[in-house]
Design a protein around this motif. Structure first.
Motif: not given
Length: 536
Positions: A46-49, A198-199, A218-220, A228-230
């Motif tokens: 899980c990608i949060t932005r 992929y969320m 797994d949260e990012y 995954y920051g870039q």
């Protein structure tokens, strides 16, 4: 083509994006996702932005690469991931469910309408794709998919965009939000048919208790997770490349490279790398104009909604942040279901999540001019901020008085500031005086680019106000505690601070306005302010 299963929608969206003038290749995210999947069995990501940081583009990209809906080899062969031979086996090799949870049925007014569209759409897609099996559509979606796996050993990739959209829908109750989380858990958690989930979203995943809901992910996030920051946001190097394209392809380009940095830079990855807001950069280059693109739409424009429950504690910090300072804060997990933000750390954590502040080395701050303008609006419009709101309104008069050389009016406004007896106004150091000066000149931000402690001539000046119009008056402010305004102006002259305007204001435009030296002093014994304005 199904509504959700093996739909061409993400492929078409990404193909169109990749054909645009200011496209940035972020496809190596696919390589990292696949590496985690094959080497570490990491199948729940899980990608949060913050909003407008490329989450949907990345979701489209992954679905377009992995999904069977369309042959995307010509598209990805020319991109970075196309050079990674070990990724080729996954190209268009998977059955992909692409779910954008921000989409709703027509005239949707209830959670039942919303979730029924999703459930029925998935079932119809399954029935069409697996007509030979004739699955029982009366069963739950997860039971149907489980049955298909047992009969065919077929697994699915789930690409989920805007997972948290439900929590921003006014018609969805607390109980229905809990039902939604149960739906996601039943669909994804510990299901043998899930090959990859992929969320993406803005909010971190809500976790009520150990072992429940969506804790398999797994949260990012951007603030504390390095991986995954870039891939979300633009780096300096990427903006350099886009700016070169802009200069080659734009008739009469008006934007400077420095202006993009001032307006849209300032975010940080957990590794400390600087990031630009990608949507704002692209819109500015496309339109050949600087503007508040990121903050001009959506449901998160009102910064005040995040601080109104704790105005007394927060407003002093806001004055410092508008003055360019950084405030110590501890990032806290901000649950999607949280309604009340009771502490400063909770408030600042939420504002970082939404991109209203940025976080680096244990401190929060306002990242750029685009966001500074929103804080300007906040100070000018919300009376609940008390003396901060009153002083911000006085800033209109302060700017007019400065330009007219009305030093008595300037001193009277500064005395009014001091008489508010705000805790920030200790004036034990020029830093405190600087914060107040920033506040009483807040209105100047509409017409000036304000820089603090800018390298100028032979030293560092406290403030320089660069006018947006080439024929407007420029201001150089020097502050003195227990000094005199004459000393401040003498320093401006002796240090040649006016040289700062050579070549900077208009990137080659001729500057025709006056340059005004402004000296402001405060006497700690007499509690008096003194001002002087001279043309250089």
């Amino acid at each position: 083509m199904g509504l959700f299963l093996n739909t061409e929608t993400p492929f078409e969206a990404y193909r169109e994006m990749a054909a645009t003038r200011f496209f940035v290749d972020k496809t190596l995210l696919i390589d990292e996702i696949l590496e985690g999947l094959t080497c570490d069995r990491q199948k729940y990501v899980c990608i949060t932005r913050p909003r407008r940081f490329g989450k949907t583009v990345m979701a489209d990209m992954i679905a377009a690469f992995m999904g069977k809906a369309a042959d995307s080899s010509l598209l990805f062969d020319r991109l970075a991931v196309g050079q990674r031979s070990h990724c080729r086996s996954h190209l268009n090799a998977h059955d992909v469910f692409y779910l954008d949870f921000s989409r709703m049925p027509e005239n949707c007014t209830s959670y039942e309408q919303y979730i029924t569209r999703i459930l029925n759409g998935i079932k119809e897609d399954i029935l069409e794709e697996f007509s030979d099996i004739r699955p029982d559509t009366e069963k739950a979606v997860w039971d149907i998919l489980g049955e298909i796996f047992r009969l065919t050993k077929k697994k699915f990739v789930f690409v989920i965009d805007e997972w948290d959209a439900v929590f921003h829908m006014s018609f969805v109750s607390k109980a229905e939000q809990a039902r939604y989380l149960d739906f996601l858990r039943n669909l994804l958690k510990d299901q043998e048919y899930v090959e990859l989930a992929y969320m993406t979203g803005i909010l971190p995943i809500a976790k009520y208790s150990d072992g429940s809901e969506l804790n398999m992910f797994d949260e990012y996030d951007m603030a504390v997770k390095e991986k995954y920051g870039q891939y979300f946001g633009f780096s300096d190097k990427e903006v350099d490349g886009l700016y070169e394209i802009y200069m080659r392809t734009t008739k009469r380009p008006k934007l400077s490279r420095d202006s993009l940095r001032e307006w849209y830079d300032g975010y940080h990855t957990a590794l400390g790398d600087r990031l630009y807001n990608p949507r704002s950069v692209v819109c500015a280059l496309r339109d050949n104009q600087l503007a508040n693109y990121w903050t001009s739409s959506g449901t998160y424009d009102s910064i005040f909604s995040y601080i109104k429950g704790n105005v007394e504690d927060v407003r002093e910090d806001l004055v410092w942040m508008v003055a360019g300072e950084r405030i110590e804060a501890r990032m806290m997990e901000y649950a999607a279901t949280a309604n009340e933000l009771n502490t400063k750390d909770q408030i600042y954590s939420a504002m970082v999540v939404y991109g209203l502040l940025t976080y680096e080395d244990g401190r929060v701050f306002i990242p750029n001019k685009e966001l500074m303008n929103k804080f300007h609006e906040l100070f000018m419009s919300n009376e609940n901020l008390g003396y901060v709101n009153r002083l911000a309104k006085e800033s209109i008069t302060m700017l007019k008085a400065t330009l007219a050389g009305e030093t008595e009016t300037m001193a009277a406004i500064l005395k009014y500031v001091h008489d508010t007896e705000a805790p920030i106004l200790t004036y034990n150091h020029e830093t405190e005086l600087s914060a107040v000066v920033n506040l009483v000149y807040l209105a100047a931000r509409d017409k000036y680019r304000v820089e603090r402690e800018d390298k100028a001539g032979e030293g560092y000046v406290d403030f320089i106000f660069y006018p947006e119009r080439r024929d407007a008056d420029a201001l150089i402010l020097e502050l003195k505690v227990d000094g005199t305004p004459e000393e401040a102006i003498r320093q401006i002259r002796e240090k040649n601070y006016a040289l700062r305007f050579t070549g900077k204001l208009g990137e080659g435009r001729k500057y025709t306005g006056r340059i005004l030296a402004v000296g402001i002093s405060y006497d700690r014994k007499t509690k008096e302010h003194f001002c002087k304005v001279e043309a250089l």
